[in-house]
Design a protein around this motif. Structure first.
Motif, mmCIF file in Angstrom:
data_model
loop_
_atom_site.group_PDB
_atom_site.id
_atom_site.type_symbol
_atom_site.label_atom_id
_atom_site.label_comp_id
_atom_site.label_asym_id
_atom_site.label_seq_id
_atom_site.Cartn_x
_atom_site.Cartn_y
_atom_site.Cartn_z
ATOM 1 N N MET A 31 0.845 -1.187 0.000
ATOM 2 C CA MET A 31 0.000 0.000 0.000
ATOM 3 C C MET A 31 0.883 1.241 0.000
ATOM 4 O O MET A 31 1.951 1.235 0.602
ATOM 5 N N SER A 32 0.445 2.265 -0.723
ATOM 6 C CA SER A 32 1.239 3.490 -0.706
ATOM 7 C C SER A 32 0.318 4.701 -0.794
ATOM 8 O O SER A 32 -0.866 4.597 -0.477
ATOM 9 N N ILE A 33 0.853 5.803 -1.256
ATOM 10 C CA ILE A 33 0.111 7.065 -1.206
ATOM 11 C C ILE A 33 0.152 7.705 -2.590
ATOM 12 O O ILE A 33 1.123 7.523 -3.329
ATOM 13 N N VAL A 34 -0.898 8.416 -2.960
ATOM 14 C CA VAL A 34 -0.852 9.180 -4.212
ATOM 15 C C VAL A 34 -0.078 10.463 -3.919
ATOM 16 O O VAL A 34 -0.565 11.342 -3.229
ATOM 17 N N ALA A 35 1.143 10.521 -4.400
ATOM 18 C CA ALA A 35 1.946 11.722 -4.204
ATOM 19 C C ALA A 35 1.622 12.689 -5.333
ATOM 20 O O ALA A 35 1.791 12.355 -6.500
ATOM 21 N N GLU A 36 1.116 13.859 -4.982
ATOM 22 C CA GLU A 36 0.655 14.813 -5.987
ATOM 23 C C GLU A 36 1.546 16.045 -6.029
ATOM 24 O O GLU A 36 1.290 17.017 -5.328
ATOM 25 N N PRO A 37 2.587 16.025 -6.845
ATOM 26 C CA PRO A 37 3.318 17.272 -7.068
ATOM 27 C C PRO A 37 2.351 18.202 -7.812
ATOM 28 O O PRO A 37 1.727 17.765 -8.772
ATOM 29 N N ALA A 38 2.209 19.420 -7.367
ATOM 30 C CA ALA A 38 1.164 20.266 -7.930
ATOM 31 C C ALA A 38 1.747 21.451 -8.688
ATOM 32 O O ALA A 38 2.913 21.798 -8.511
ATOM 33 N N VAL A 39 0.932 22.025 -9.571
ATOM 34 C CA VAL A 39 1.376 23.171 -10.358
ATOM 35 C C VAL A 39 0.385 24.324 -10.219
ATOM 36 O O VAL A 39 -0.809 24.099 -10.038
ATOM 37 N N ALA A 40 0.882 25.543 -10.285
ATOM 38 C CA ALA A 40 -0.016 26.701 -10.215
ATOM 39 C C ALA A 40 0.632 27.905 -10.868
ATOM 40 O O ALA A 40 1.867 28.021 -10.928
#
Lengths: 344, 283
Positions: free
Chosen positions: A246-255
């Motif tokens: 099991m792991s995590i959704v890592a969301e590098p984000a942009v803006a």
């Protein structure tokens, strides 16, 4: 080259005008090039090098003159800080939404930035995996294996590294989801895991270097994309990627940094650039650079490279980044508490 | 038996030998090996790869930027250092000792602080932030910021070299020149400057070496924009973080080469400078 440096004029012309021209030996300057500064985090250099080239090519078909896409890379938190202190980023592409929230809190971008682009403003995602020595000598299969006694773990410091926060939260969520798991057990689990940490680097790149180049530790907790890059760099014969249950959704984000684009007149360009990150061509680059594309079709084409695994989200388990930060990473938070207990 | 020689004789030979071995070991470990490593790592994949790493436009920009910053910061600090040393050595005034202490301040505070103060002054949220913002002037995260931070960090070098020398020389020669009818500029160029020229060059060299090698202060005000605000030391870190260790060490070797050249010139000057100082004492 210095010849390329045409903006921001006001400050430079006053101080350096003659010196710059003299030293660089610049000839005639053409019409000033259009510029866009993308302030990003450490592991995206190769990704944006390729995407930027594609974007410039597309842009030139409909525009006159030159477009120069400038990049700045560094630890995600440090980069956010620099933007808040006045680094003239038109767009930010950082490791966690929390870092962009900090920029929004400083009033430089809209508070609702996450809803302005598809997929929570995360054009590509990643997840957290393990890297072991070849042959996996310590038989590491899952999160509980790296919290065992006698396993030496390498992960960066969650106080300074965006990637490290994903690592920490994934471990916490794993413990929470075990039979009989609750907050207290999760805390114990994460504490024993961090007791095993031999070197706490300041960033994901530093940890990879410690593990692969200096040969310290039995297991490295890393971004999936960074793990693949490490294998490319240091040899697939020396290292092995292990996917936990099991792991995590890592969301590098942009803006877009609204305050800067409004001033620099790059509003439309910044919008077009960020939208381009969702374009199939850019999505394909992301997939080839081992980031999980948000475009379902591109993801399907690369399916075999991205094993399916159960992934939790920060919003789902921790009630969002602000909350996760307040409880775990802020001064005096859980991470500080277990670090203090570590010495006892 | 005289007391002095008996003390020397009491040291067993193994002790002297051990001290020498220890000193050599220490020297090799902390000074020589790191320097050799820089060049070995840079050439690890052969000379071609080493050479090619300097073709990258971002690398060229980093070298040019480093030289540009030094070319601005060093003359500024040379003029300041001369003026300060002149004032301190030739005149009595209130607050003189405070000035001398202040000149040393950049030596004693961490370079990170030297960078941060400029962020706190000229950054978006700094004291002058709103004013600069209104006039659309950017200082931090531009070349201007790099020059400011470098100038602050390298401020003491020239002044520190000149003050003790000019104090030792006193004002006699300048007074004599004045009685012979020389104006202040003439006195400066014909009397003072020749007396201090070696110390001045020595100070300028040290100042240049530090200006090119400075990392901490410029890291804070740089913003790390490749090809624009990344000086050589910053670019080395960027390359290293990108697993590009050959290019990183190639750039580092160039910086080390600059430092070695500075050192060689300095050593040559020192010999010269020592003679002159001795000559001046006899006079």
């Amino acid at each position: 080259m210095l010849c390329r440096q045409t903006g921001p004029w006001t400050s430079r012309r006053a101080v350096l005008g003659a010196a710059a021209a003299g030293l660089a030996g610049c000839g005639e300057r053409g019409p000033p090039a259009t510029r866009l500064l993308n302030v990003s985090y450490d592991p995206t250099r190769e990704l944006y090098e390729e995407i930027n080239a594609l974007f410039v090519e597309q842009w030139k078909q409909t525009h006159e003159g030159d477009l120069i896409l400038e990049m700045s890379h560094g630890g995600s938190g440090r980069q956010a800080r620099a933007v808040i202190d006045g680094l003239h980023a038109d767009v930010v592409t950082l490791a966690t939404p929390f870092d962009i929230d900090a920029i929004a809190q400083a009033g430089l971008t809209a508070p609702d930035w996450r809803s302005r682009l598809p997929n929570n403003s995360a054009p590509y995602t990643s997840t957290i995996v393990f890297v072991t020595r070849a042959g996996n000598p310590k038989a590491i299969r899952d999160w509980n294996d790296i919290a065992r006694d006698g396993v030496s773990v390498i992960t960066p410091n969650p106080k300074t590294s965006g990637g490290a926060r994903w690592n920490y939260l994934a471990a916490w969520a794993f413990a929470l989801r075990q039979p009989g798991g609750d907050e207290a057990r999760a805390r114990d689990f994460v504490r024993s895991l961090y007791r095993n940490v031999q070197v706490l680097d300041t960033g994901a790149r530093g940890s990879m270097t410690t593990f692969a180049q200096r040969g310290i530790g039995d297991v490295l907790i890393a971004w999936e994309n960074e793990a693949h890059l490490g294998l490319d760099e240091f040899g697939a014969v020396n290292l092995e990627i292990i996917y936990p249950s099991m792991s995590i959704v890592a969301e590098p984000a942009v803006a877009k940094v609204d305050a800067n684009t409004a001033r620099r007149g790059t509003d439309d360009l910044a919008d077009a650039y960020l939208r381009f990150l969702y374009d199939p061509s850019a999505q394909d680059v992301a997939a080839r650079r081992h980031f999980r594309p948000s475009d379902a079709q591109i993801l399907a084409q690369h399916r075999s490279e991205f094993p399916d695994l159960a992934m939790i989200t920060v919003d789902g388990v921790f009630g969002g980044w602000a909350e996760a930060h307040r409880i775990h990473f802020a001064d005096g938070g859980v991470f500080d508490q277990i670090s203090a207990e570590r010495g006892q | 038996m005289s007391g002095r020689s008996s003390v020397a004789r009491r040291d067993p030979p193994w002790f002297a030998g051990a001290l020498i071995v220890l000193a050599v070991f220490y020297f090799v470990l902390v000074l020589f090996l790191p320097l050799v490593t820089v060049f070995l790592e840079a050439l690890r994949k052969g000379f071609t790869e080493y050479r090619v790493s300097f073709d990258d436009p971002d690398a060229i920009a980093a070298i040019q930027l480093t030289l540009l910053v030094a070319v601005i910061a060093v003359p500024l600090n040379t003029v300041f250092g001369l003026a300060a040393a002149w004032a301190v050595a030739k005149f009595e005034f209130w607050g003189k000792s405070a000035l001398v202490t202040l000149i040393d301040l950049p030596f004693s505070i961490s370079p990170v602080i030297s960078g941060l103060v400029f962020v706190l002054l000229y950054g978006a949220n700094g004291w002058f932030g709103p004013f600069l913002d209104e006039h659309n002037i950017q200082v931090i995260f531009t070349v201007t910021g790099l020059v400011l931070a470098t100038t602050l960090v390298t401020l003491p070098f020239v002044a520190r070299e000149l003050i003790p020398l000019m104090q030792a020389q006193g004002t006699d020669e300048e007074a004599a020149a004045a009685t012979l009818g020389a104006g202040p500029w003439r006195t400066f160029f014909l009397v003072t400057l020749p007396n201090i020229r070696w110390a001045l060059m020595y100070g300028v060299l040290l100042c240049t070496a530090r200006a090119m090698g400075e990392f901490g202060a410029v890291a804070v005000v740089s913003g790390l924009i490749r090809g624009e605000t990344a000086t050589m030391p910053l670019y080395i870190e960027i390359l290293y973080n990108e697993y590009n260790s050959v290019a990183a060490f190639a750039m580092a070797s160039l910086l080390a080469l600059f430092a070695l050249i500075t050192l060689a010139v300095k050593t040559a000057l020192e010999a010269q400078f020592a003679d002159e100082l001795a000559a001046q004492r006899i006079r």
